[in-house]
Design a protein around this motif. Structure first.
Motif, PDB file in Angstrom:
ATOM      1  N   TYR A 165      61.164  58.629  21.716  1.00 26.41           N
ATOM      2  CA  TYR A 165      62.596  57.579  21.996  1.00 26.41           C
ATOM      3  C   TYR A 165      61.417  56.596  20.908  1.00 26.41           C
ATOM      4  O   TYR A 165      60.259  56.458  21.103  1.00 26.41           O
ATOM      5  CB  TYR A 165      62.525  57.562  23.366  1.00 26.41           C
TER       6      TYR A 165
ATOM      7  N   ASN B 224      69.102  55.112  17.690  1.00 27.01           N
ATOM      8  CA  ASN B 224      67.651  54.912  18.241  1.00 27.01           C
ATOM      9  C   ASN B 224      67.455  54.585  19.615  1.00 27.01           C
ATOM     10  O   ASN B 224      67.959  53.263  20.180  1.00 27.01           O
ATOM     11  CB  ASN B 224      66.482  55.221  17.246  1.00 27.01           C
TER      12      ASN B 224
ATOM     13  N   ARG C  78      68.253  53.469  28.477  1.00 26.52           N
ATOM     14  CA  ARG C  78      67.507  52.839  27.190  1.00 26.52           C
ATOM     15  C   ARG C  78      66.161  52.581  26.631  1.00 26.52           C
ATOM     16  O   ARG C  78      65.520  52.315  28.045  1.00 26.52           O
ATOM     17  CB  ARG C  78      68.485  51.586  27.176  1.00 26.52           C
ATOM     18  N   LEU C  79      65.627  53.015  26.002  1.00 28.09           N
ATOM     19  CA  LEU C  79      64.397  53.131  26.327  1.00 28.09           C
ATOM     20  C   LEU C  79      63.748  51.651  26.116  1.00 28.09           C
ATOM     21  O   LEU C  79      62.801  51.129  27.257  1.00 28.09           O
ATOM     22  CB  LEU C  79      63.858  53.750  24.586  1.00 28.09           C
TER      23      LEU C  79
ATOM     24  N   GLY D  78      63.398  64.704  24.967  1.00 26.56           N
ATOM     25  CA  GLY D  78      63.702  64.225  24.148  1.00 26.56           C
ATOM     26  C   GLY D  78      64.393  65.812  23.558  1.00 26.56           C
ATOM     27  O   GLY D  78      65.118  65.872  23.025  1.00 26.56           O
TER      28      GLY D  78
ATOM     29  N   ILE E  19      68.678  57.178  25.691  1.00 26.61           N
ATOM     30  CA  ILE E  19      68.010  58.251  26.960  1.00 26.61           C
ATOM     31  C   ILE E  19      69.371  59.080  27.524  1.00 26.61           C
ATOM     32  O   ILE E  19      69.213  60.310  27.968  1.00 26.61           O
ATOM     33  CB  ILE E  19      66.911  57.525  28.202  1.00 26.61           C
TER      34      ILE E  19
END
Length: 546
Positions: free
Chosen positions: A281, A306, A423-424, A233, A309
């Motif tokens: 995240y 949001n 992506r998360l 992050g 990544i």
């Protein structure tokens, strides 16, 4: 924003590229010429940052001049066909149930019908892209050693930043080697330690490439050495931190039984847990301007969403090319979708390319209540009788060059929509599947929670594991990946992992060149080494079956 970093630092790169001009761009073992001039170029501190920008830009732009005209890869008639993400996406999506493409080009129709051979242009293009990225990284690493920095008396600021920059370069090289490993199997490993201008490299096994990618990613995230990526992050948007490396490792381990015949699900749980537990995240859970929370991940201002990544930033002014989200936004649009005259307003494009559609089995995974089902059905048929007719198959305008406020991007031809590489949500799905496949270190209750988080965000509620909802099974996870990660370049590897890509266990329209689908041979789970590579490197051996 990374797009500003790119535009600021890419300006001197044409000169650097000329110094490191490649004798050919389609050979893994080809080395650069003109290195004598490197000392002159790298006397300028800014050249190192420019070169790093070029390494990232290798995933995005197609050459030194946008949108075309001075390509990195020679021998491809349409420079847009050579764009990294476009090639990666097409090789993962077109041979599956998720997408067909209307264009008449032979490489396109071979992918649509599972009939590719070793002269398919997409395959040679992707192999060349992997090779180009590897060579560029190797050049950067050769020219940025402590000895070189001392010799050139570079500034203390560059010396301080160089260990992280080198880690970022190594990440990009490992990312490309993972792509090569997944698509082609064993390919030659060439590093900065190999001599310049030597003999063509010897091939490496798939196991050796797997172990190399794994060791490189662990070295730049978990080691005590100086060359480490930023903590989770803490990277500039569009640049790699440890979470990006962990996502490559998680994918590597999730597919390890395919790659090397060894289950590594516990490792997949470990590395996705590091991302999930970091708290760096979160899922995008709020919609805006009539767009759902999920849709916001694929709009022109998705850098503000949001859960991304690692993304490949696109900028309508500074990263102009005919690949990536330029292709994905335009190719999914066209008549009759634009018959109302609102094409610019609705999709943020100047012209629809009338190409991409979804097949019925993939479309049928989505319920009408699922926000992730982004389809255009008016005047389209679900059945695909003609692969080259845009109206056969529903359109899927998932990627749009429109902001969450409804405004078009700054350029209707070249979008501002960033491509989400990791992506998360994918970390959630990998965790859940690895748990169900017997990996240790996780729990089924946590897996259920994560999947319900995705389902709730999609407007379906927290129904998994309830009396009236679906059970958390491996088959359910495959379907859920088909919904959550639709058109995100994962479907081929998912179907291979589940044993459904080849054979006749699962058929979809035009699999094997038959309208209703037919069995294809198991050897097609790997692509062939392109014929052009075999010609220039006699050490290579063709993959079985081709």
């Amino acid at each position: 924003m990374f797009s500003r970093f790119l535009s600021r630092t890419l300006l001197p790169i044409a000169l650097i590229a000329a110094v490191f001009a490649l004798t050919s761009c389609d050979k893994v073992g080809v080395q650069p010429k003109g290195l004598a001039a490197a000392d002159n170029i790298f006397q300028q501190d800014g050249a190192y940052k420019s070169y790093l920008a070029k390494l990232y830009a290798g995933l995005n732009v197609t050459g030194q001049t946008g949108p075309f005209g001075n390509p990195d890869i020679e021998g491809i008639d349409d420079e847009g066909f050579s764009q990294y993400i476009r090639l990666w996406w097409q090789l993962q999506e077109l041979p599956t149930d998720e997408a067909v493409l209307a264009y008449s080009d032979a490489p396109v129709q071979e992918m649509n019908t599972s009939e590719w051979g070793d002269q398919n242009g997409f395959l040679s293009g992707m192999y060349s892209r992997v090779s180009f990225q590897v060579m560029q990284v190797n050049n950067f690493l050769k020219e940025s050693t402590p000895a070189k920095l001392n010799q050139r008396n570079v500034s203390s600021d560059v010396r301080e930043k160089m260990p992280q920059w080198r880690a970022e370069a190594r990440f990009l090289r490992a990312l490309s080697y993972w792509h090569g490993l997944d698509l082609f199997g064993g390919i030659p490993i060439v590093t900065e330690e190999d001599p310049i201008g030597g003999e063509p490299p010897q091939p490496n096994t798939r196991q050796e490439v797997f172990e190399y990618v794994e060791s490189e990613l662990i070295a730049i995230t978990n080691s005590d050495g100086e060359e480490n990526l930023p903590p989770i992050g803490q990277a500039q948007y569009g640049r790699a931190d440890r979470a990006a490396a962990y996502m490559v490792l998680a994918n590597l381990y999730l597919n390890a039984e395919v790659y090397i015949g060894e289950a590594r699900y516990s490792d997949a749980i470990e590395y996705t847990s590091r991302i999930i537990d970091s708290g760096a995240y979160s899922l995008q859970t709020e919609g805006r301007g009539g767009f759902s929370a999920y849709e916001r991940l694929f709009l022109a201002d998705n850098q503000n969403a949001n859960g991304l990544i690692f993304s490949i930033p696109h900028d309508g002014s500074n990263t102009q090319h005919y690949g990536g989200t330029q292709f994905l936004t335009h190719a999914a649009v066209g008549p009759p979708m634009d018959s109302t005259g609102n094409i610019n307003q609705d999709y943020g494009v100047d012209f629809g390319y009338r190409g991409l559609r979804v097949t019925a089995p993939s479309y049928n995974l989505f319920s009408s209540a699922d926000d992730r089902g982004i389809f255009y059905t008016t005047a389209h048929s679900l059945e695909i009788n003609n692969l080259k007719d845009f109206r056969d198959g529903y359109a899927a305008p998932k990627y749009k060059n429109v902001t969450s406020n409804g405004n078009p991007g700054q350029n209707l031809t070249f979008p501002d929509t960033d491509y989400p590489m990791f992506r998360l949500a994918e970390a959630y799905l990998i965790y859940a599947e690895a748990v169900l496949r017997g990996g240790s270190g996780g729990s089924e209750s946590q897996a259920r929670t994560l999947i319900n988080d995705l389902r709730e965000r999609a407007g379906l509620g927290r129904d998994v594991g309830t009396q009236d909802g679906p059970s958390l099974t491996l088959d359910f996870i495959l379907d859920e990946r088909g919904r959550e990660l639709f058109w995100e370049a994962r479907r081929r590897m998912d179907l291979i992992r589940y044993g459904q890509f080849t054979g006749d266990q699962y058929l979809w329209p035009w699999k094997g060149g038959v309208k209703g689908g037919t069995s294809i041979e198991d050897y097609r789970a790997l692509y062939p080494i392109p014929a052009s590579e075999l010609q220039v490197n006699p050490n290579l051996e063709q993959n079985p079956g081709y």
